[in-house]
Design an enzyme around this catalytic site. Sequence first.
Site, PDB file in Angstrom:
ATOM      1  N   ASP A   5      32.977 -36.312 -12.726  1.00 36.57           N
ATOM      2  CA  ASP A   5      32.504 -37.688 -12.720  1.00 36.57           C
ATOM      3  C   ASP A   5      31.176 -37.765 -13.463  1.00 36.57           C
ATOM      4  OD1 ASP A   5      31.890 -40.468 -11.646  1.00 36.57           O
ATOM      5  OD2 ASP A   5      33.669 -40.002 -10.471  1.00 36.57           O
ATOM      6  N   HIS A  93      28.066 -43.238  -9.804  1.00 37.90           N
ATOM      7  CA  HIS A  93      29.480 -43.197  -9.450  1.00 37.90           C
ATOM      8  C   HIS A  93      29.904 -41.841  -8.899  1.00 37.90           C
ATOM      9  CE1 HIS A  93      33.904 -43.327 -10.049  1.00 37.90           C
ATOM     10  NE2 HIS A  93      33.755 -44.628  -9.848  1.00 37.90           N
ATOM     11  N   SER A 315      34.164 -49.423  -4.665  1.00 37.31           N
ATOM     12  CA  SER A 315      35.567 -49.070  -4.525  1.00 37.31           C
ATOM     13  C   SER A 315      35.696 -47.570  -4.741  1.00 37.31           C
ATOM     14  CB  SER A 315      36.406 -49.833  -5.553  1.00 37.31           C
ATOM     15  OG  SER A 315      36.255 -51.220  -5.376  1.00 37.31           O
TER      16      SER A 315
END
Length: 401
Positions: A5, A93, A315
């Site tokens: 990520d 993130h 999310s």
Amino acid sequence: MGIMDTGIWPEHPSFSDRQDLSSGSGSSSPFAYTVLGKQQFRGQCVAGERFTPSQCTRKLVGCQHFSKSFGPSGGVKALYPEEVESCRDIASHGTHTASTAGGNYGVPFRGGIISGMAPRARIAAYKVCWGLEGGSCPQADIIAALDKAVADGVDVVNMSLGSDTYEFPDLLATALLQACDRGGNARADKAAAVKEAGGIGVLLLNTPNDADWANAQRYAVPTVHLLAALRDQVRSFISAAGSAATAAFLPIVIDLNATAPVVSAFSSRGPEPSTGGAVLKPDLSAPGVDIAAAASPEDKAGIRDAEGNAFALLSARLTLLGLAALLRQAHPDWSPMAIKSAMMTTAYRFTRTGNTSQQTGKNPFAFGAGHVNPEKMLNPGLIFDSGFSDWAKRSAAGLVL
């Protein structure tokens, strides 16, 4: 657990290896984890900008960055000057996904606690995405990181990767209470523009051409996100009332009969387009909207606690990764396809209100086999296993599993 990520924020208490989580990785309380031997994990903590190997812990056992696609040293900075060339997370993130999947249990947050799905898992971060909104995750770097993760000995890997387009804030927002259509630029940027113009609140309106969903997010001013069905009513009211328009918050109403679980409107639908529809995706649905988890302090939209630790509501797709890690622990001899089978054959397709479908919209490929059932998946009774040779034979025959 390998997380590919935007990197990770190693000091967050979600990744502490201590028993006392109130002060993060700097705590001097007793260790909560043992040291992993090389036979268990062979990864590294690689030094880089604003990161030293000593910032790894017995919990965060690996931290590496991959950026050769950008050319010689400094290539990342040329495109993304806000970035740091190390595994440290700027975009937030990666920190959020890592803590959602495997962050510690019991991290204080807003009077309660948060936990990853597999809270005792060790985490290895592989930074392959660079830049903030509109950044990039080069495929060559992803493949290099995946090869390294396999060589390092991770048990499960997550790649919650995607792309978006970044546009500058709309600086024309001038009203004290501004009604903005969604789209064109980031939602948080709209609220920031309103605040800069002296505004005190935002009504964020979905448009008929956008994915019709609303989620919780931190904004610069109080913001209400409304679905497209209310857009015309709100715009008509503001147009008629002019400067006399007002808004008020009603008491919170908890609807215990709401249809749930339901796949969110923004969740990807199948079948898999790259195969011409031959592979039916997705496999499963799982909780993943407005998940409270760790964030990078560099994230301006993050929520801070008294110690300065950052959190965010985002999310997350990491529920299944954490559950896969738990299945791997319970059945260490199972193959990846056996783990997938156990999840899919024990999933349920109904909602709590008795509807037979969890989908939203007309596309039937929304939730796959159904909603994951963590209790039943541990003992599915029957698994449908397959290996590399099975896939190779079917691929040669023009078939898919």
